[in-house]
Design an enzyme around this catalytic site. Sequence first.
Site, PDB file in Angstrom:
ATOM      1  N   GLY A   1      15.822  45.114  50.475  1.00 38.62           N
ATOM      2  CA  GLY A   1      16.956  45.630  51.331  1.00 38.62           C
ATOM      3  C   GLY A   1      18.025  44.731  51.554  1.00 38.62           C
TER       4      GLY A   1
ATOM      5  NE  ARG B   1      10.813  42.128  53.342  1.00 38.69           N
ATOM      6  CZ  ARG B   1      11.156  43.367  52.899  1.00 38.69           C
ATOM      7  NH1 ARG B   1      12.488  43.644  52.508  1.00 38.69           N
ATOM      8  NH2 ARG B   1      10.353  44.387  52.910  1.00 38.69           N
TER       9      ARG B   1
ATOM     10  CG  ASN C   1       8.976  44.517  49.816  1.00 41.64           C
ATOM     11  OD1 ASN C   1       8.958  45.595  49.802  1.00 41.64           O
ATOM     12  ND2 ASN C   1       8.468  43.803  50.616  1.00 41.64           N
TER      13      ASN C   1
ATOM     14  CB  SER D   1      10.725  51.754  53.151  1.00 45.36           C
ATOM     15  OG  SER D   1      11.551  51.130  52.792  1.00 45.36           O
TER      16      SER D   1
ATOM     17  CD  GLU E   1      11.685  52.598  49.708  1.00 45.54           C
ATOM     18  OE1 GLU E   1      12.073  51.624  50.271  1.00 45.54           O
ATOM     19  OE2 GLU E   1      10.631  52.534  48.897  1.00 45.54           O
TER      20      GLU E   1
ATOM     21  CD  GLU F   1       4.900  46.384  50.736  1.00 48.05           C
ATOM     22  OE1 GLU F   1       5.219  47.052  49.447  1.00 48.05           O
ATOM     23  OE2 GLU F   1       4.721  46.931  51.717  1.00 48.05           O
TER      24      GLU F   1
ATOM     25  CE1 TYR G   1      15.690  49.920  56.162  1.00 47.91           C
ATOM     26  CE2 TYR G   1      13.650  51.559  56.079  1.00 47.91           C
ATOM     27  CZ  TYR G   1      14.349  50.616  55.176  1.00 47.91           C
ATOM     28  OH  TYR G   1      13.949  49.828  54.231  1.00 47.91           O
TER      29      TYR G   1
ATOM     30  CG  ASP H   1       6.625  42.635  53.407  1.00 47.11           C
ATOM     31  OD1 ASP H   1       7.741  41.766  53.358  1.00 47.11           O
ATOM     32  OD2 ASP H   1       6.827  43.919  53.340  1.00 47.11           O
TER      33      ASP H   1
END
Length: 304
Positions: free
Chosen positions: A270, A249, A266, A144, A17, A264, A210, A251
């Site tokens: 980002g 964050r 994070n 990601s 990443e 998961e 992305y 998910d």
Amino acid sequence: MVTNKRIGVLMGGQSAEREVSLRSGQAVYRALKERGYDAVALDVGPDICRRLSDEGVEVAFIALHGGHGENGAIQGVLEILGIPYTGSGILASALAMDKELAKKVFSYHAIPVPPSHVLADLTAAATAIGFDLPWVVKPAAEGSSIGVSIVKSESELARAVSEARKYGPRVLIERYIEGKEVQIGILGGRAIGGVEVRPTVEFYSYAAKYTPGLTEYVLPPDIDGAAYERAAAVACAAHAALGCRGATRVDLRITPEGNPYVLEVNTIPGMTETSLLPKIALRAGLPFPELVEEIVREALHESE
């Protein structure tokens, strides 16, 4: 101003990443400079200890995604050097990065997660999995959506496992949860909002994340109030169960009945101005520069 200490923004590194990390780091660095902070951007390599010393860094803003930036390694270096840093500590970072271990922690705390199987022997995989297709096949320790595949028939499993194993020896197979993908932003231990992601491709892959135009973002998520409250509560519980701090964050998949399943956490989401956590924060009344400042404030508070 939160602090007059010199802030080192750590970015880049050598994980899969890297490019996303550079974009996050540059966005954070620009925001700090625009707000008048004494900041320096550092592309992390083997000489990072020397560079932190040479640059006189007193606080580290970690914008490294994946690899050593998110698995507790850089956090350990900073602990040894006595430099306060943003985000979660060593253990929480390591647990969150390892999806197998994180799921065990979530299950212990009765936090709902999709049924899963860790692949040890490909020849026995299909019979050992124990739940119906479709399956989500992913590396046990990547982010990601790198190396992730959706498997709809057993004949597709070998290819998916081969792709996942490019990023590590352990492969996690989860039951695919029908429903919506919703991501909840956590700051200071509380949910500040959520976003629903609607990719135009099969799932929210690296390309979907992305590549402009491949995903629609719905703020707030198109779920009823009760479902959102359940999702937010579960997200906060997952954050707390791993011992996370600062901004994360979470998910999730939300079933048509409104039941949340954690995928998961994070620990270093980002941080470009168009990333999901900044989108969530902006809708909560926290523009990007203020979000960056709040993350720094959390780091300094934790170090006191």
